[in-house]
Design a protein around this motif. Structure first.
Motif, PDB file in Angstrom:
ATOM      1  N   LEU A  11     -54.276  27.959 -12.474  1.00  0.00           N
ATOM      2  CA  LEU A  11     -53.408  27.093 -12.977  1.00  0.00           C
ATOM      3  C   LEU A  11     -52.108  27.784 -13.677  1.00  0.00           C
ATOM      4  CD1 LEU A  11     -55.811  25.193 -15.382  1.00  0.00           C
ATOM      5  CD2 LEU A  11     -55.296  24.431 -13.084  1.00  0.00           C
ATOM      6  N   ASP A  12     -50.887  27.140 -13.307  1.00  0.00           N
ATOM      7  CA  ASP A  12     -49.736  27.815 -13.728  1.00  0.00           C
ATOM      8  C   ASP A  12     -49.555  27.853 -15.397  1.00  0.00           C
ATOM      9  OD1 ASP A  12     -48.705  25.337 -14.831  1.00  0.00           O
ATOM     10  OD2 ASP A  12     -47.768  25.096 -13.017  1.00  0.00           O
ATOM     11  N   ALA A  13     -48.869  28.399 -16.158  1.00  0.00           N
ATOM     12  CA  ALA A  13     -48.751  28.622 -17.505  1.00  0.00           C
ATOM     13  C   ALA A  13     -48.491  27.345 -18.356  1.00  0.00           C
ATOM     14  CB  ALA A  13     -47.661  29.435 -17.732  1.00  0.00           C
ATOM     15  N   ASN A  14     -47.953  26.501 -17.561  1.00  0.00           N
ATOM     16  CA  ASN A  14     -47.674  25.171 -18.322  1.00  0.00           C
ATOM     17  C   ASN A  14     -48.939  24.417 -18.404  1.00  0.00           C
ATOM     18  OD1 ASN A  14     -46.094  22.843 -19.308  1.00  0.00           O
ATOM     19  ND2 ASN A  14     -46.750  21.931 -17.436  1.00  0.00           N
ATOM     20  N   ARG A  15     -49.855  24.365 -17.408  1.00  0.00           N
ATOM     21  CA  ARG A  15     -51.018  23.712 -17.339  1.00  0.00           C
ATOM     22  C   ARG A  15     -51.686  24.444 -18.294  1.00  0.00           C
ATOM     23  NH1 ARG A  15     -51.888  21.258 -11.222  1.00  0.00           N
ATOM     24  NH2 ARG A  15     -50.695  19.357 -11.471  1.00  0.00           N
ATOM     25  N   ARG A  16     -52.082  25.683 -18.256  1.00  0.00           N
ATOM     26  CA  ARG A  16     -52.967  26.445 -19.199  1.00  0.00           C
ATOM     27  C   ARG A  16     -52.696  25.883 -20.409  1.00  0.00           C
ATOM     28  NH1 ARG A  16     -51.928  30.717 -15.352  1.00  0.00           N
ATOM     29  NH2 ARG A  16     -50.370  31.926 -17.287  1.00  0.00           N
ATOM     30  N   ALA A  76     -61.511  14.806  -8.828  1.00  0.00           N
ATOM     31  CA  ALA A  76     -60.590  15.424  -7.953  1.00  0.00           C
ATOM     32  C   ALA A  76     -59.951  16.727  -8.439  1.00  0.00           C
ATOM     33  CB  ALA A  76     -59.713  14.309  -7.763  1.00  0.00           C
ATOM     34  N   HIS A  77     -59.753  16.683 -10.006  1.00  0.00           N
ATOM     35  CA  HIS A  77     -58.883  17.638 -10.347  1.00  0.00           C
ATOM     36  C   HIS A  77     -59.421  18.629 -11.410  1.00  0.00           C
ATOM     37  CE1 HIS A  77     -55.337  15.524  -8.939  1.00  0.00           C
ATOM     38  NE2 HIS A  77     -55.858  14.530  -9.237  1.00  0.00           N
ATOM     39  N   TRP A  78     -60.734  18.181 -11.903  1.00  0.00           N
ATOM     40  CA  TRP A  78     -61.136  18.850 -13.110  1.00  0.00           C
ATOM     41  C   TRP A  78     -62.794  19.583 -12.981  1.00  0.00           C
ATOM     42  CZ3 TRP A  78     -59.426  15.050 -17.357  1.00  0.00           C
ATOM     43  CH2 TRP A  78     -58.203  15.118 -17.128  1.00  0.00           C
ATOM     44  N   ASP A  79     -63.040  19.239 -11.731  1.00  0.00           N
ATOM     45  CA  ASP A  79     -64.634  19.399 -11.488  1.00  0.00           C
ATOM     46  C   ASP A  79     -64.530  20.823 -10.568  1.00  0.00           C
ATOM     47  OD1 ASP A  79     -67.242  19.691 -11.017  1.00  0.00           O
ATOM     48  OD2 ASP A  79     -67.360  17.777  -9.761  1.00  0.00           O
ATOM     49  N   PHE A  80     -65.025  21.721 -11.317  1.00  0.00           N
ATOM     50  CA  PHE A  80     -65.001  23.242 -10.605  1.00  0.00           C
ATOM     51  C   PHE A  80     -66.511  23.667 -10.033  1.00  0.00           C
ATOM     52  CE2 PHE A  80     -61.552  22.924 -13.470  1.00  0.00           C
ATOM     53  CZ  PHE A  80     -60.690  22.588 -12.587  1.00  0.00           C
ATOM     54  N   ALA A 119     -51.463  12.997 -17.266  1.00  0.00           N
ATOM     55  CA  ALA A 119     -50.033  12.908 -16.874  1.00  0.00           C
ATOM     56  C   ALA A 119     -49.539  14.501 -16.205  1.00  0.00           C
ATOM     57  CB  ALA A 119     -49.030  12.907 -17.795  1.00  0.00           C
ATOM     58  N   GLY A 120     -50.267  15.670 -16.931  1.00  0.00           N
ATOM     59  CA  GLY A 120     -49.956  16.908 -16.416  1.00  0.00           C
ATOM     60  C   GLY A 120     -50.575  17.041 -15.076  1.00  0.00           C
ATOM     61  N   PRO A 151     -53.631  10.534 -27.258  1.00  0.00           N
ATOM     62  CA  PRO A 151     -52.409  11.467 -26.765  1.00  0.00           C
ATOM     63  C   PRO A 151     -52.903  12.835 -26.089  1.00  0.00           C
ATOM     64  CG  PRO A 151     -51.943  10.899 -28.836  1.00  0.00           C
ATOM     65  CD  PRO A 151     -53.344  10.245 -28.861  1.00  0.00           C
ATOM     66  N   PRO A 152     -53.830  13.490 -26.512  1.00  0.00           N
ATOM     67  CA  PRO A 152     -54.446  14.645 -25.743  1.00  0.00           C
ATOM     68  C   PRO A 152     -54.776  14.396 -24.209  1.00  0.00           C
ATOM     69  CG  PRO A 152     -55.319  14.835 -27.826  1.00  0.00           C
ATOM     70  CD  PRO A 152     -54.763  13.504 -27.465  1.00  0.00           C
ATOM     71  N   ILE A 153     -55.625  13.245 -23.984  1.00  0.00           N
ATOM     72  CA  ILE A 153     -56.178  12.702 -22.752  1.00  0.00           C
ATOM     73  C   ILE A 153     -54.971  12.314 -21.945  1.00  0.00           C
ATOM     74  CG2 ILE A 153     -57.582  11.079 -21.568  1.00  0.00           C
ATOM     75  CD1 ILE A 153     -59.215  13.267 -22.362  1.00  0.00           C
ATOM     76  N   ARG A 154     -54.164  11.304 -22.498  1.00  0.00           N
ATOM     77  CA  ARG A 154     -52.743  11.031 -21.496  1.00  0.00           C
ATOM     78  C   ARG A 154     -52.045  12.089 -21.234  1.00  0.00           C
ATOM     79  NH1 ARG A 154     -51.071   5.545 -22.107  1.00  0.00           N
ATOM     80  NH2 ARG A 154     -52.238   4.167 -23.435  1.00  0.00           N
TER      81      ARG A 154
END
Length: 359
Positions: free
Chosen positions: A106-111, A88-92, A64-65, A57-60
């Motif tokens: 990142l916004d508060a929800n994503r954090r 694309a999304h998590w490589d900094f 999705a987020g 569930p955490p990865i899913r």
């Protein structure tokens, strides 16, 4: 950045978890178990563990987020798609060293999602070793502050928690230190270190009260990516401690990385099937470095791997503060875990493990 479709993971056996709802609050559940080897069928056990972690569930929820979708596919395709999505999304880092990675806005929800996922995936809370006796204890190198912390924590484990019947291996490379690392060492009163392995060696001597190694070996090939070194110490009443600097397996491209150091140690140690090996790192790196160890140690040698992170609550580590762990850093290391699992799965597939498909 365009949205990337992500296929759903596939369980090897038993079936994977179903669609996930919102993640639980951090700290309320045990982390998703990491893959582990089973002497009866190591490849099947590890493959199932990869699928269980990836399909959790955490990865899913995290995918999705960040706008990901879940088409079907076999486990190899899933890992490839997650690798692409996370790039694309998590490589900094973009190929740079970890301290040079940028922090995303990142916004508060994503954090909140990121921190909950990191906790549920085992990147936040340290856990104690699963056993009281191991054949070997392996300390993984890193940035200067991490080298000092991990050696100190390994000494605590040896004196208070675990017995080791073989050796303690402290693994690093000839990676040059950054200016920030040199300042960290100056604050910790560690002098004369120019490389990662220098810090590890100084940490071993200081932590165990030692002066000179009992044995040393190595090759200076004129370039840090090709060179290696080995120094062995014998602390009173404890197993021998060997500090290794590994060469790179791709010296024309990069320095030695974690898997190189593990593989190099395995070539020098006498490992036997079924031997339990304890790895010490930082909690945030446990998933990816555990899977690297499965690939470099468990698959070829039949070892059992237990990987633990340094407990930051230890009072003897107060003078060695850990840098602030941010949402960006957690996302980066979740990506590292996905990539490590992809490489591990590919190694299993090469030795004949079937890639199961969904019904």
């Amino acid at each position: 950045m365009p949205e990337r479709p992500v296929p759903p993971p596939v369980a090897a056996s038993p079936p994977a978890a179903g669609p996930a709802g919102p993640p639980p609050p951090a700290g309320t559940r045990d982390p998703v178990p990491l893959p582990c080897s089973d002497p009866a069928d190591p490849a099947a056990a590890i493959t199932y563990g990869i699928s269980r972690w990836v399909d959790s569930p955490p990865i899913r929820d995290l995918v999705a987020g960040f706008g990901g979708r879940w088409p079907t596919g076999d486990l190899g395709a899933v890992l490839a798609a997650l690798d692409e999505f996370s790039a694309a999304h998590w490589d900094f880092r973009a190929g740079r060293e970890r301290p040079e990675a940028r922090e995303p806005d990142l916004d508060a929800n994503r954090r909140t999602r990121v921190r909950a996922a990191a906790d549920a995936l085992g990147l936040v809370r340290p856990r104690p070793p699963a056993r009281t006796r191991y054949a070997h204890l392996v300390v993984l190198g890193g940035l200067a502050h991490a080298c000092l912390r991990r050696v100190a924590y390994a000494a605590h484990l040896l004196r208070e928690r675990v017995d080791v019947t073989g050796e303690v291996a402290v693994l690093g490379s000839f990676r040059p230190l950054s200016e920030a690392e040199r300042r960290t060492l100056a604050d910790a009163d560690v002098a004369g270190a120019d490389t990662e392995v220098d810090v590890l060696d100084a940490a071993v001597r200081r932590t165990f009260g030692l002066r000179e190694p009992d044995a040393s070996d190595g090759v200076d090939a004129g370039h840090p990516h090709h060179s290696w070194s080995s120094r062995t110490y014998q602390p009173a009443g404890l197993p021998p401690v060997r500090v290794l600097a590994a060469p790179s397996s791709e010296p024309q491209r990069r320095r030695a990385h974690t898997a190189d150091t593990q593989r190099f140690w395995a070539e020098h140690a006498r490992l036997s099937p079924g031997e339990p090996v304890l790895l010490v790192t930082a909690p945030i790196y446990v998933p990816f470095q555990h899977c690297d160890a499965l690939r470099t140690l468990a698959v070829p040698y039949g070892c059992e791997i237990d990987t633990v992170g340094v407990d930051p609550a230890r009072p003897d580590l107060d003078h060695l503060p850990e840098p602030t762990l941010t949402p960006g850093r957690y996302l980066q290391e979740i990506r590292s875990a996905i990539r490590s699992m992809r490489t591990l799965h590919a190694a299993l597939t090469e030795v004949g493990q079937p890639d199961d498909r969904t019904g």
